[in-house]
Structures are given as structure tokens and as C-alpha cells.
Design an enzyme around this catalytic site. Structure first.
Site, mmCIF file in Angstrom:
data_model
loop_
_atom_site.group_PDB
_atom_site.id
_atom_site.type_symbol
_atom_site.label_atom_id
_atom_site.label_comp_id
_atom_site.label_asym_id
_atom_site.label_seq_id
_atom_site.Cartn_x
_atom_site.Cartn_y
_atom_site.Cartn_z
ATOM 1 N N LYS A 71 81.109 -24.399 24.309
ATOM 2 C CA LYS A 71 80.366 -23.546 25.238
ATOM 3 C C LYS A 71 78.864 -23.701 25.003
ATOM 4 O O LYS A 71 78.441 -24.026 23.896
ATOM 5 C CB LYS A 71 80.737 -22.082 24.982
ATOM 6 C CG LYS A 71 82.109 -21.671 25.472
ATOM 7 C CD LYS A 71 82.347 -20.195 25.190
ATOM 8 C CE LYS A 71 83.725 -19.763 25.656
ATOM 9 N NZ LYS A 71 83.899 -19.854 27.115
ATOM 10 N N ARG A 103 95.126 -19.212 27.987
ATOM 11 C CA ARG A 103 96.427 -19.438 28.622
ATOM 12 C C ARG A 103 97.361 -20.230 27.697
ATOM 13 O O ARG A 103 98.576 -20.106 27.770
ATOM 14 C CB ARG A 103 96.218 -20.147 29.962
ATOM 15 C CG ARG A 103 95.552 -21.486 29.837
ATOM 16 C CD ARG A 103 94.984 -21.980 31.168
ATOM 17 N NE ARG A 103 93.697 -21.356 31.477
ATOM 18 C CZ ARG A 103 93.005 -21.589 32.584
ATOM 19 N NH1 ARG A 103 93.488 -22.380 33.509
ATOM 20 N NH2 ARG A 103 91.844 -20.996 32.778
HETATM 21 N N1 BES Z 1 87.248 -16.400 26.905
HETATM 22 C C1 BES Z 1 86.881 -17.235 27.994
HETATM 23 C C2 BES Z 1 86.671 -16.458 29.278
HETATM 24 C C3 BES Z 1 85.402 -15.659 29.369
HETATM 25 C C4 BES Z 1 84.187 -16.298 29.578
HETATM 26 C C5 BES Z 1 85.438 -14.297 29.309
HETATM 27 C C6 BES Z 1 83.034 -15.550 29.697
HETATM 28 C C7 BES Z 1 84.299 -13.547 29.439
HETATM 29 C C8 BES Z 1 83.089 -14.178 29.632
HETATM 30 C C9 BES Z 1 87.979 -18.271 28.263
HETATM 31 O O1 BES Z 1 88.644 -18.731 27.140
HETATM 32 C C10 BES Z 1 87.316 -19.440 28.896
HETATM 33 O O2 BES Z 1 86.522 -20.061 28.254
HETATM 34 N N2 BES Z 1 87.651 -19.713 30.151
HETATM 35 C C11 BES Z 1 87.073 -20.785 30.871
HETATM 36 C C12 BES Z 1 88.161 -21.466 31.647
HETATM 37 C C13 BES Z 1 87.722 -22.766 32.288
HETATM 38 C C14 BES Z 1 87.428 -23.796 31.232
HETATM 39 C C15 BES Z 1 88.811 -23.230 33.213
HETATM 40 C C16 BES Z 1 86.017 -20.206 31.803
HETATM 41 O O3 BES Z 1 86.242 -19.162 32.385
HETATM 42 O O4 BES Z 1 84.953 -20.811 31.906
HETATM 43 MN MN MN Z 2 87.605 -20.365 26.265
#
Ligand code: BES
Ligand code: MN
Ligand code: ZN
Length: 501
Positions: free
Chosen positions: A280, A354
Site C-alpha cells: 500500500k 477475502r
Molecule cells: N483492508 C483493506 C480495505 C480497506 C482499505 C479498508 C482502506 C479501509 C480503508 C483491504 O484488505 C484491501 O486492501 N482491499 C483492496 C482490495 C483491492 C486490492 C481489490 C482495496 O480496497 O483497495
Molecule cells: Mn488489503
């Protein structure tokens, strides 16, 4: 803090402070009216001079009001009388509690629960007042070496009810409110705890604490070797990059002596989500310590129902792990086999929630549940779609979705349904495995739920995406404790349904 209920005239209350509502424009609530008469028009005179218009957010603290036995009277603006609904009521109570706490009134008799709030009875008003009061006074200062505590904090709050007839209902409402507030507090504490302390091992220890606290709760923690034996290749693919060992935590609450089928709550327990190899950006990455808030809400809900001794069986299933990059981490393009036997091509290691949930959902089949609800900070897309007010709800069983939406409305912890249509499933197509773990930019919350739906075909299942609601950012940064109120309400509703009450 201590709470009680009482009925009686305001002028007879020997207390540090009485709390009364004033509506906009300059209209006294019945209780304030009564104090005004007793004091020979003292309050109405001040209000006429323009000291308080009655808008929400305004307060006026009066000392030594004539012919009363209390030290002070706190007048709280309530907005227009006919606009007084759920959120206004909670705001008013929060402002009153904050003011009392700051002004050194260590105890008070509060008449706000006597106000008419649209569609709600005294039970709801008292319960919400307790939850709001506890939430307002919550601070996470376990990690501060010097705590900035109030010199004279609010210690005791008495809620006045209109007559003695309401005392029993009021007392019960207090207990329910306190139980939910306790669950919310645990959830907030776990969420706010930094990820260097709140590891999968720490979550397992916290679950074991619950089993020590409540006879009705038993805990079992599965270690890496056990998880391997179960064939949870998907869960383990996320854990591979971290030094912290993963844990599969199961918490069983047994409140139904007739051994009825349980409700299973599955909580995402990623104690830190760096994104893994698909790392990230660093902005706000600290907030990914909150990626275990689903797990925390499961432990919080179990606390609330154990406090209430709800006659129901509930199982919490928590896959707990970190998501970290390292030489042993899963790489984009890797293909893994889930416990269900279905294979997954991991195109983005940041779509890890997931991957741990799908195996936990497969695992939950063994409890022969009446319903399975997973709770997860799953997608950034949910924050874009619904903001920080509504929880995203997706389900394969419409009566379950309906019950959860209703529980959200009653508890003030609301969810909004999104479609789980077959058309979206196509986005998960992989050239090399049964499915990919991402579905592209479009409808990200829905394709994430579609992914999970492939592991819940045998279940009545609902998914709560709490990415936008589990915590607040900015200067109010902190966990919210959601959706403990929604889940607890849902379980309470199931109990009353059963007994035909
Ligand atoms: N934990 C995150 C989702 C999230 C991001 C929650 C920001 C709250 C704030 C999750 O594991 C994630 O990183 N999801 C990705 C999925 C994508 C790679 C398909 C996302 O939402 O960017
Ligand atoms: Mn994630
Ligand atoms: Zn995550």
C-alpha cells in the site's frame, strides 16, 4: 460510570445538576416548564433575554435556581421539537454528558429521556442514552504515560422517567445499554491497540480472557499446524509473509440450553494490512491496524450477549494474521488451493481479507448454523460508495438481509444493501485458476462479496463490509465499536422471535 433510573419532580432532586431540554425557538420542554413555574419564571426570563435559542449544540448552565434543591441546572438545546429523531437525540445526550464532565458536576439527574423522540419509547431512549454516554466519555489512553484526566469527572447519571410505571422497563433498558456499551468498548480498545501489541497471538489471548470471564463462553485456538491440516491454503497464503504466527480462533457462546443451531459470526482479523507484496502507499497506512475490527466486533458482540445472558447459541470464528511483504510472502500470480478445494489466482496480495474469510466460511459449515454473518473491513470501494455512515450489506438470503437491516435501524447502527447479482461474478474470471482474487475497479465491494459467495453456497449468509464505519480518521481518529450494536440487536431480535414475544 454508574447509571440509575428514577421518577420524580425536578424541584425535589437533591443533586449536583439537573439536565433539561429547551427547544428552538426558545420553547421550554415540560420539565423545564415545571422548573420555571417553581422558580417564579427564572428560566423563561433568561431565555427571553436571548441566553439560549434552543439550537442543538447550545447549552446554558444555571446556578442556584430559586426553590430547587439542586446546585445547578443545565439547559440543553434540542432543536425544533418536531425534528427530534434518533440522531438529534444522540447528539443532545452527548453534548449534555460532555458538558457535565467538563464542568465538574460529578452526578446529575437527566430529564432528556422524557422528551418525545419520533417512533421511540422509553426503553429505546434510555438504552441509547446509556450507550451514547459511555461512548462520549470513552478515551483510549492506555498508551499515554501521563493521562489527562478530568479533575471532577462525571461519575453517576440518573435518568428520570415520566412515572413509576416506567421504572422496570427503564432498569432493563439500562442493563441492555450497559451490556452493549461494554461490547463496544472492548471492540474499540482492540481496534485502537497498535499492531505491534495487537497481534494474532494477542487476539487469541483476549478471546481466552472472555472464556475466563464468562462461564457461558469457551475458546479454542488453532495453530499453524492445525490450520495446515484443515487445508486452509488460502488463509495460510496471507500469513506466509509475516513473522507473527496466524491463529484460527473459535469462541462459542452457549446460552440456549436446548442446544439450538447457532448463529456463526466470522470476523476478519488482519492485525496489520501492509498490502503484502502489492504494498500500500504510505499515506494513512497506520490506519491498517484497524483491519482486525471485524474480529474485534465479534468479541465485542459475544461480550454483550454474555452480559445479557441471551438465550441463544453463537459461535465466533476469527482468522487472525498479519499481511506483510517478505521473502516468504505470496506473490502476484501465485495460485493457491482453498479449504473448499477451489483454486485461487492471487493477482493482488492486498485483496487478502477475502482470502482468509473464504476458508473461515468453509470452516463454519461444521457448526450446522442457522445463519452465518461475516464482518470485515474488506474494501476501500465501500468507503467510496457509502462513506462512513452506512455499513455495506450483501447476502444470499433475503430474510436474513431484511432482519439485519431492521436491527441496524433499531440500534442506530445502520446498514445499506448492495446487489449480489450473478452478472458481477464474471469479473472474477481467471485464465489459470477457478477464480481470481480481484474483480477490477468497478463495483469493488460487490465483487469482493461475490468472491465470498462462492464459499457460502450451503449457508444462509450475509456479509457486512465495515471498511467505512469501523473507525474515524483525522482528529477524531479512533475505533467506533460498530457493528456491535447492530449484531447484538439482531441476536436479541432472534430470541424474542423464538419465544413468540
Ligand atoms: N483492508 C483493506 C480495505 C480497506 C482499505 C479498508 C482502506 C479501509 C480503508 C483491504 O484488505 C484491501 O486492501 N482491499 C483492496 C482490495 C483491492 C486490492 C481489490 C482495496 O480496497 O483497495
Ligand atoms: Mn488489503
Ligand atoms: Zn485488509
Amino acid at each position: 460510570m454508574e447509571f440509575t433510573v428514577k421518577s420524580g419532580d425536578p424541584e425535589k432532586q437533591r443533586t449536583a445538576c439537573i439536565v433539561m431540554g429547551v427547544f428552538e425557538p426558545r420553547r421550554l420542554s415540560p420539565g423545564a416548564e415545571r422548573l420555571d413555574e417553581i422558580s417564579g419564571g427564572y428560566i423563561s426570563k433568561l431565555i427571553r433575554r436571548g441566553d439560549l435559542e434552543g439550537r442543538i449544540g447550545q447549552t446554558l448552565l444555571l446556578h442556584d435556581v430559586p426553590n430547587t434543591l439542586c446546585d445547578r441546572v443545565l439547559l440543553v438545546g434540542c432543536g425544533r421539537e418536531r425534528d427530534l429523531g434518533d440522531s438529534q437525540y444522540r447528539k443532545i445526550v452527548a453534548i449534555a454528558v460532555n458538558t457535565l464532565n467538563e464542568k465538574g458536576a460529578m452526578e446529575a439527574v437527566c430529564y432528556l429521556a422524557e422528551l418525545n423522540v419520533k417512533h421511540h419509547d422509553i426503553t429505546w431512549k434510555i438504552r441509547q442514552a446509556v450507550e451514547t454516554a459511555q461512548s462520549t466519555l470513552y478515551r483510549f489512553d492506555q498508551m499515554k504515560s501521563k493521562k489527562d484526566t478530568e479533575r471532577r469527572p462525571l461519575r453517576k447519571l440518573v435518568f428520570s422517567v415520566p412515572s413509576r410505571r416506567e421504572l422496570t422497563d427503564g432498569e432493563q433498558a439500562l442493563q441492555v445499554g450497559l451490556a452493549i456499551a461494554q461490547g463496544v468498548e472492548l471492540t474499540k480498545n482492540l481496534g485502537n491497540m497498535p499492531a505491534n501489541i495487537c497481534t494474532p497471538t494477542y487476539l487469541a489471548d483476549q478471546a481466552r480472557e472472555l472464556a475466563k470471564q464468562y462461564k457461558s463462553i469457551t475458546v479454542d485456538v488453532l495453530e499453524t499446524a492445525d490450520i495446515e491440516k484443515l487445508g486452509m491454503g488460502s488463509f495460510l497464503s496471507v500469513a506466509r509473509g509475516s513473522i507473527q504466527p496466524p491463529k484460527l480462533i473459535t469462541v462459542e457462546y452457549n446460552g440456549d440450553k436446548k442446544q439450538g443451531k447457532p448463529v456463526v459470526l466470522v470476523g476478519k482479523g488482519v492485525t496489520f494490512d501492509s498490502g503484502g507484496i502489492s504494498i500500500k502507499p504510505s499515506d494513512k497506512m497506520d490506519e491498517m491496524k484497524y483491519d482486525m475490527c471485524g474480529a474485534a466486533s465479534v468479541l465485542g458482540t459475544l461480550t454483550a450477549i454474555a452480559e445479557m445472558r441471551l438465550p441463544i447459541n453463537v459461535v465466533g470464528v476469527i482468522p487472525a494474521t498479519e499481511n506483510m511483504p517478505s521473502g516468504s510472502a505470496t506473490k502476484p500470480g501465485d495460485i493457491i488451493t482453498s479449504m473448499s478445494g477451489q483454486t485461487i489466482e492471487i493477482l493482488n496480495t492486498d485483496a487478502e481479507g477475502r482470502l482468509i474469510l473464504c476458508d473461515a466460511l468453509t470452516y463454519s459449515e461444521r457448526y450446522d448454523p442457522v445463519a452465518v454473518i461475516d464482518i470485515a473491513t474488506l474494501t476501500g470501494a465501500c468507503v467510496v460508495a457509502l462513506g462512513k455512515h452506512a455499513i455495506g450489506l450483501l447476502s444470499n438470503h433475503s430474510p436474513l438481509a431484511h432482519d439485519l437491516l431492521n436491527a441496524g435501524k433499531t440500534s442506530g447502527d445502520r446498514a445499506w444493501e448492495m446487489p449480489l447479482w450473478d452478472e458481477y461474478q464474471e469479473q472474477l474470471k481467471s485464465n489459470f485458476a477457478d477464480m481470481a482474487n480481484i474483480g477490477g475497479r468497478e463495483g469493488g465491494t460487490i465483487t469482493a462479496a461475490c468472491f465470498l459467495s462462492r464459499f457460502t453456497k450451503k449457508l444462509h449468509w450475509a456479509h457486512l463490509d465495515i471498511a467505512g464505519t469501523a473507525w474515524l480518521s483525522g482528529d477524531k481518529k479512533g475505533a467506533t465499536g460498530r457493528p456491535v450494536p447492530l449484531l447484538t440487536q439482531y441476536l436479541m431480535d432472534r430470541c424474542t422471535e423464538k419465544t413468540g414475544g
